[in-house]
Enzyme design. Structure first.
Site, PDB file in Angstrom:
ATOM      1  N   LYS A  46      19.837  31.911  15.370  1.00  0.00           N
ATOM      2  CA  LYS A  46      21.466  31.893  13.992  1.00  0.00           C
ATOM      3  C   LYS A  46      21.219  31.847  12.801  1.00  0.00           C
ATOM      4  O   LYS A  46      19.096  32.288  12.522  1.00  0.00           O
ATOM      5  CB  LYS A  46      21.403  30.400  14.154  1.00  0.00           C
ATOM      6  CG  LYS A  46      20.641  29.546  14.061  1.00  0.00           C
ATOM      7  CD  LYS A  46      20.621  27.640  14.324  1.00  0.00           C
ATOM      8  CE  LYS A  46      19.545  27.104  14.032  1.00  0.00           C
ATOM      9  NZ  LYS A  46      20.450  25.716  14.283  1.00  0.00           N
ATOM     10  N   ARG A 143      27.033  15.550  13.495  1.00  0.00           N
ATOM     11  CA  ARG A 143      27.053  16.098  13.059  1.00  0.00           C
ATOM     12  C   ARG A 143      28.292  16.543  13.563  1.00  0.00           C
ATOM     13  O   ARG A 143      29.630  16.748  13.437  1.00  0.00           O
ATOM     14  CB  ARG A 143      25.996  17.729  13.530  1.00  0.00           C
ATOM     15  CG  ARG A 143      25.997  18.103  12.655  1.00  0.00           C
ATOM     16  CD  ARG A 143      24.848  19.174  11.650  1.00  0.00           C
ATOM     17  NE  ARG A 143      24.427  19.927  13.296  1.00  0.00           N
ATOM     18  CZ  ARG A 143      23.385  20.975  13.613  1.00  0.00           C
ATOM     19  NH1 ARG A 143      22.938  20.789  11.880  1.00  0.00           N
ATOM     20  NH2 ARG A 143      22.695  20.954  14.057  1.00  0.00           N
ATOM     21  N   TYR A 272      13.836  37.112 -19.014  1.00  0.00           N
ATOM     22  CA  TYR A 272      14.542  36.682 -20.061  1.00  0.00           C
ATOM     23  C   TYR A 272      14.737  34.990 -20.625  1.00  0.00           C
ATOM     24  O   TYR A 272      13.689  34.329 -19.579  1.00  0.00           O
ATOM     25  CB  TYR A 272      15.764  36.139 -18.819  1.00  0.00           C
ATOM     26  CG  TYR A 272      16.261  37.245 -18.842  1.00  0.00           C
ATOM     27  CD1 TYR A 272      17.000  38.621 -19.426  1.00  0.00           C
ATOM     28  CD2 TYR A 272      16.538  37.253 -16.766  1.00  0.00           C
ATOM     29  CE1 TYR A 272      17.729  39.351 -18.284  1.00  0.00           C
ATOM     30  CE2 TYR A 272      17.188  38.723 -16.063  1.00  0.00           C
ATOM     31  CZ  TYR A 272      17.969  39.112 -17.253  1.00  0.00           C
ATOM     32  OH  TYR A 272      18.631  40.704 -16.917  1.00  0.00           O
ATOM     33  N   MET A 320      17.162  39.228 -11.093  1.00  0.00           N
ATOM     34  CA  MET A 320      17.715  39.408 -10.120  1.00  0.00           C
ATOM     35  C   MET A 320      17.011  40.449  -9.256  1.00  0.00           C
ATOM     36  O   MET A 320      17.099  40.169  -7.316  1.00  0.00           O
ATOM     37  CB  MET A 320      19.643  39.894 -10.032  1.00  0.00           C
ATOM     38  CG  MET A 320      20.213  39.671  -8.899  1.00  0.00           C
ATOM     39  SD  MET A 320      21.497  40.441  -9.172  1.00  0.00           S
ATOM     40  CE  MET A 320      22.695  39.304 -10.129  1.00  0.00           C
TER      41      MET A 320
HETATM   42  C1  LIG Z   1      19.024  24.795  15.104  1.00  0.00           C
HETATM   43  C2  LIG Z   1      19.799  24.110  15.698  1.00  0.00           C
HETATM   44  C3  LIG Z   1      17.819  24.252  16.637  1.00  0.00           C
HETATM   45  C4  LIG Z   1      16.486  24.845  16.836  1.00  0.00           C
HETATM   46  O1  LIG Z   1      16.448  23.520  14.575  1.00  0.00           O
HETATM   47  P1  LIG Z   1      14.638  23.903  15.281  1.00  0.00           P
HETATM   48  O2  LIG Z   1      14.314  23.068  14.043  1.00  0.00           O
HETATM   49  O3  LIG Z   1      14.429  25.296  14.558  1.00  0.00           O
HETATM   50  O4  LIG Z   1      13.729  23.529  15.885  1.00  0.00           O
HETATM   51  C5  LIG Z   1      18.004  24.086  17.560  1.00  0.00           C
HETATM   52  N1  LIG Z   1      19.130  23.067  17.799  1.00  0.00           N
HETATM   53  C6  LIG Z   1      20.841  23.522  17.696  1.00  0.00           C
HETATM   54  C7  LIG Z   1      21.761  22.522  18.328  1.00  0.00           C
HETATM   55  C8  LIG Z   1      20.319  23.640  16.354  1.00  0.00           C
HETATM   56  O5  LIG Z   1      21.231  23.640  15.308  1.00  0.00           O
END
Ligand SMILES: *Cc1c(COP(=O)(O)O)cnc(C)c1O
Length: 379
Positions: A46, A143, A272, A320
């Site tokens: 991700k 969550r 700046y 930037m």
């Molecule tokens: C992001 C995520 C992980 C990985 O987390 P790390 O701390 O990078 O190992 C695993 N499971 C779920 C559901 C996540 O959202």
């Protein structure tokens, strides 16, 4: 290490990220070795693989992992467009509007309510294609995921539905970043209690709970699969608990080249707001990267960079697209390499160093580097 390929020449502003894919693959092999042959490995890609670049990272990992984890459909579709055949699980809640494309592209859905299970079944039926699903249960993260007292009913509905194939059950840790944490132990216990009767009914069910922290501190949380993200990237202090992880190392460097050099008189304000004032006549060099690339403005007057193996302070506010560095009376030329993350001779700046200065975590620093910075991959 092999030379960088010619194709890594680009039109970016002289700043680049270097990624050593063979080091990444070595990390994955070390994790595999540590979890043993019976536990599957899911690598979460991700957020552009935590800023490392989802495409090259997924291609490098595809033969070393059993699953990829994505957090949105866009990421899953990107992997499929690359021709990746590895199972992909979309972690977290799925939008009903996206179910059709997810199922059509063989992306595994997370289901955490009867409502979503029914929608997924309808969409699968309309597509004439069975949807593979994992159920997410709530064990303490609060969550996404359904409470265990209602989840069993959903399990029954899903397993009776001809258009849904129940492949896995998972949950996520909230506080596993230290050993023997009572909440984490409770989460493991809640999860284990929930899956125990299911495993007798469905022996092939893939049950998974552990993120990187779980892999490092809680071997009893491995179950059938683990999902380490940051650990595979080398940023977890795993060696402390698991000597077999001592070789897991980061492989992400951020480099630039000096774009401008000047001599500045004493008591001159730099950048700046003139937040930095020269104490005496000094040499100031400019580095072409700024917060518009993800190099955090919080590093203004705090961070440092490496040039010719020496550490120099960031002078003034980060702009930037560029920032300034005070090199005192030392020598440096336009075009000289600048290391913002990584090692130059005996000096190193780590992602965790930057995270500390910015009052955040390595994850956020890594994800912040956007696509304006070219990524150069060593095979
Ligand atoms: C992001 C995520 C992980 C990985 O987390 P790390 O701390 O990078 O190992 C695993 N499971 C779920 C559901 C996540 O959202």
């Amino acid at each position: 290490m092999k030379k960088l390929p010619e194709s890594s020449k680009t039109y970016s502003h002289g700043t680049w990220i270097e990624i050593d894919l063979s080091r990444f693959q070595a990390n994955l092999r070390l994790i595999r070795h540590a979890i043993g042959p019976k536990v599957k490995l899911c690598f979460p890609v991700k957020a552009n693989a935590y800023g490392h670049g989802i495409a090259k990272m997924a291609l490098a990992a595809q033969n070393l992992v059993d699953y990829f984890g994505v957090s949105c459909l866009q990421e899953g579709m990107q992997l499929r467009a690359l021709g990746i055949k590895t199972p992909i699980i979309m972690l977290g809640a799925i939008d009903t509007d996206q179910m059709r494309d997810a199922i059509a592209h063989d992306i595994i859905l997370t289901i955490a309510s009867d409502y979503k299970a029914q929608r997924a079944s309808e969409v699968a039926k309309a597509l004439n294609k069975i949807a593979t699903v994992h159920l997410e249960i709530e064990t303490g993260m609060q969550r996404t995921g359904m409470r265990v007292d209602t989840a069993m009913e959903v399990v029954n509905h899903v397993s009776a539905d001809p258009w849904l194939s129940l492949q896995g059950v998972y949950s996520h840790f909230a506080t596993a970043d230290r050993p023997n944490d009572p909440n984490t132990l409770q989460q493991i216990q809640t999860f284990a209690a929930f899956i125990a009767p299911l495993k007798t009914r469905y022996p092939d069910l893939i049950c998974h709970l552990a993120n990187s922290d779980g892999v490092i501190y809680y071997p009893q949380s491995y179950f059938d699969m683990v999902r380490p993200g940051i650990l595979a990237l080398g940023y977890a202090n795993a060696a402390a608990t698991m000597p077999q992880f001592a070789e897991i190392k980061p492989f992400f460097s951020l480099k630039s080249r000096i774009s401008f050099f000047k001599v500045v008189a004493e008591n001159s304000g730099i950048s700046y707001g003139h937040a930095y004032k020269t104490k005496k006549q000094t040499r100031i060099v400019t580095v072409p990267i700024g917060y518009g690339d993800g190099y955090r403005r919080a590093l203004s007057n705090k961070g440092s960079v490496l040039i010719r193996g020496k550490r120099y302070p960031i002078a003034g506010t980060i702009c930037m697209d560029q920032f300034m560095v005070d090199i005192g009376q030392d020598e440096a030329y336009v075009g000289d390499e600048v290391t913002l993350i990584g090692t130059d001779h005996n000096e190193t700046i780590s992602v965790n160093d930057l995270a500390q200065l910015c009052d955040t975590i390595a994850y956020e620093i890594l994800c912040g580097f956007n696509n304006r910075i070219v990524r150069k991959y060593r095979e």
